[in-house]
Motif scaffolding. Sequence first.
Motif, mmCIF file in Angstrom:
data_model
loop_
_atom_site.group_PDB
_atom_site.id
_atom_site.type_symbol
_atom_site.label_atom_id
_atom_site.label_comp_id
_atom_site.label_asym_id
_atom_site.label_seq_id
_atom_site.Cartn_x
_atom_site.Cartn_y
_atom_site.Cartn_z
ATOM 1 N N SER A 3 -8.188 56.881 27.704
ATOM 2 C CA SER A 3 -7.690 58.033 26.964
ATOM 3 C C SER A 3 -6.173 58.129 27.075
ATOM 4 C CB SER A 3 -8.341 59.310 27.492
ATOM 5 O OG SER A 3 -7.755 60.446 26.918
ATOM 6 N N PHE A 4 -5.650 57.943 28.272
ATOM 7 C CA PHE A 4 -4.208 58.014 28.484
ATOM 8 C C PHE A 4 -3.481 56.894 27.743
ATOM 9 C CE2 PHE A 4 -0.312 57.081 30.902
ATOM 10 C CZ PHE A 4 0.303 58.308 30.818
ATOM 11 N N MET A 5 -4.027 55.697 27.803
ATOM 12 C CA MET A 5 -3.385 54.541 27.170
ATOM 13 C C MET A 5 -3.372 54.661 25.642
ATOM 14 S SD MET A 5 -2.332 52.666 29.636
ATOM 15 C CE MET A 5 -1.950 51.149 28.794
ATOM 16 N N ASN A 6 -4.380 55.326 25.074
ATOM 17 C CA ASN A 6 -4.509 55.394 23.623
ATOM 18 C C ASN A 6 -3.869 56.630 23.004
ATOM 19 O OD1 ASN A 6 -5.884 52.924 23.364
ATOM 20 N ND2 ASN A 6 -7.766 53.905 24.047
ATOM 21 N N ARG A 7 -3.179 57.424 23.786
ATOM 22 C CA ARG A 7 -2.519 58.610 23.248
ATOM 23 C C ARG A 7 -1.386 58.218 22.314
ATOM 24 N NH1 ARG A 7 -1.833 62.822 28.263
ATOM 25 N NH2 ARG A 7 -4.038 63.324 28.383
ATOM 26 N N THR A 8 -1.209 59.014 21.271
ATOM 27 C CA THR A 8 -0.073 58.843 20.378
ATOM 28 C C THR A 8 1.132 59.472 21.064
ATOM 29 O OG1 THR A 8 -1.502 58.996 18.454
ATOM 30 C CG2 THR A 8 0.846 59.363 18.095
ATOM 31 N N ARG A 9 2.210 58.756 21.129
ATOM 32 C CA ARG A 9 3.402 59.251 21.815
ATOM 33 C C ARG A 9 4.552 59.370 20.828
ATOM 34 N NH1 ARG A 9 0.428 56.464 25.465
ATOM 35 N NH2 ARG A 9 0.132 57.495 27.471
ATOM 36 N N GLN A 10 4.937 60.617 20.557
ATOM 37 C CA GLN A 10 6.066 60.872 19.675
ATOM 38 C C GLN A 10 7.333 61.128 20.480
ATOM 39 O OE1 GLN A 10 4.906 64.081 17.136
ATOM 40 N NE2 GLN A 10 3.458 62.845 15.989
ATOM 41 N N LEU A 11 7.161 61.281 21.771
ATOM 42 C CA LEU A 11 8.274 61.541 22.672
ATOM 43 C C LEU A 11 8.692 60.231 23.306
ATOM 44 C CD1 LEU A 11 9.817 63.954 24.040
ATOM 45 C CD2 LEU A 11 8.129 63.781 25.849
ATOM 46 N N SER A 28 -7.145 63.677 41.212
ATOM 47 C CA SER A 28 -7.678 64.752 40.362
ATOM 48 C C SER A 28 -7.244 64.572 38.903
ATOM 49 C CB SER A 28 -7.266 66.130 40.883
ATOM 50 O OG SER A 28 -5.866 66.300 40.794
ATOM 51 N N THR A 29 -6.038 64.085 38.678
ATOM 52 C CA THR A 29 -5.581 63.837 37.305
ATOM 53 C C THR A 29 -6.363 62.681 36.692
ATOM 54 O OG1 THR A 29 -3.369 64.648 37.855
ATOM 55 C CG2 THR A 29 -3.578 63.286 35.871
ATOM 56 N N ARG A 30 -6.595 61.637 37.480
ATOM 57 C CA ARG A 30 -7.358 60.489 36.968
ATOM 58 C C ARG A 30 -8.817 60.851 36.704
ATOM 59 N NH1 ARG A 30 -5.717 56.134 41.215
ATOM 60 N NH2 ARG A 30 -4.796 57.923 42.211
ATOM 61 N N GLU A 31 -9.349 61.852 37.407
ATOM 62 C CA GLU A 31 -10.716 62.308 37.130
ATOM 63 C C GLU A 31 -10.781 63.070 35.816
ATOM 64 O OE1 GLU A 31 -11.775 64.517 40.649
ATOM 65 O OE2 GLU A 31 -12.258 62.691 41.777
ATOM 66 N N ARG A 32 -9.708 63.789 35.479
ATOM 67 C CA ARG A 32 -9.669 64.567 34.239
ATOM 68 C C ARG A 32 -9.327 63.718 33.023
ATOM 69 N NH1 ARG A 32 -5.789 68.348 36.656
ATOM 70 N NH2 ARG A 32 -4.478 67.181 35.270
ATOM 71 N N ILE A 33 -8.467 62.709 33.224
ATOM 72 C CA ILE A 33 -7.984 61.884 32.109
ATOM 73 C C ILE A 33 -8.297 60.424 32.409
ATOM 74 C CG2 ILE A 33 -5.975 61.203 30.751
ATOM 75 C CD1 ILE A 33 -4.594 63.786 31.814
ATOM 76 N N TRP A 86 2.671 52.318 30.087
ATOM 77 C CA TRP A 86 1.793 53.454 30.331
ATOM 78 C C TRP A 86 0.713 53.159 31.361
ATOM 79 C CZ3 TRP A 86 4.595 57.183 29.089
ATOM 80 C CH2 TRP A 86 5.462 57.090 28.002
ATOM 81 N N ASP A 87 0.316 51.894 31.509
ATOM 82 C CA ASP A 87 -0.637 51.560 32.572
ATOM 83 C C ASP A 87 0.003 51.788 33.937
ATOM 84 O OD1 ASP A 87 1.105 49.418 31.999
ATOM 85 O OD2 ASP A 87 -0.304 47.935 32.774
ATOM 86 N N ARG A 88 1.270 51.455 34.062
ATOM 87 C CA ARG A 88 2.006 51.691 35.317
ATOM 88 C C ARG A 88 2.192 53.187 35.551
ATOM 89 N NH1 ARG A 88 3.870 50.610 40.002
ATOM 90 N NH2 ARG A 88 6.090 50.585 40.461
ATOM 91 N N VAL A 89 2.518 53.941 34.512
ATOM 92 C CA VAL A 89 2.655 55.399 34.630
ATOM 93 C C VAL A 89 1.351 55.986 35.152
ATOM 94 C CG1 VAL A 89 2.952 57.555 33.345
ATOM 95 C CG2 VAL A 89 4.414 55.586 32.820
ATOM 96 N N TYR A 90 0.228 55.562 34.578
ATOM 97 C CA TYR A 90 -1.087 56.077 34.971
ATOM 98 C C TYR A 90 -1.367 55.807 36.447
ATOM 99 C CZ TYR A 90 -6.045 57.176 34.672
ATOM 100 O OH TYR A 90 -7.301 57.733 34.864
#
Length: 127
Positions: free
Chosen positions: A71-79, A62-67, A52-56
Amino acid sequence: MKSKGRTLLAAVCCLMLILSAGCAALSPITAKQETLEERVKNYMQAQIEGKWDRVYSFFDTSTRERISRDSFMNRTRQLSFKGFGIEEINMVPSRDEAKVKVRIDISFMGYNFQGAPQEQSWVKEKG
């Protein structure tokens, strides 16, 4: 039983939209090193591998300013991403943006979906 399947499919589609809402970026330096197709493959492979660090790192400014990264790394991923195939890459005439159509194989709540469509927006960032 049919309505349960439709509800699950609708939930997956919503998740897909949320996950693909952020645009991916084409920085000038990496754009020279990699073609857009290679970047899309690397982005999708990072999702399959759960990096997920590579995905980020593919997200645009603009996406990195919003998220935030945390926050992105700590998201629960069910998918869970299992595979992908690139169907089409369309460059916008300005050459600063592209729309990429991808088919992804995903697993969600025990259900497997083969070839779910996803449209990604890629932008070339200045700087």
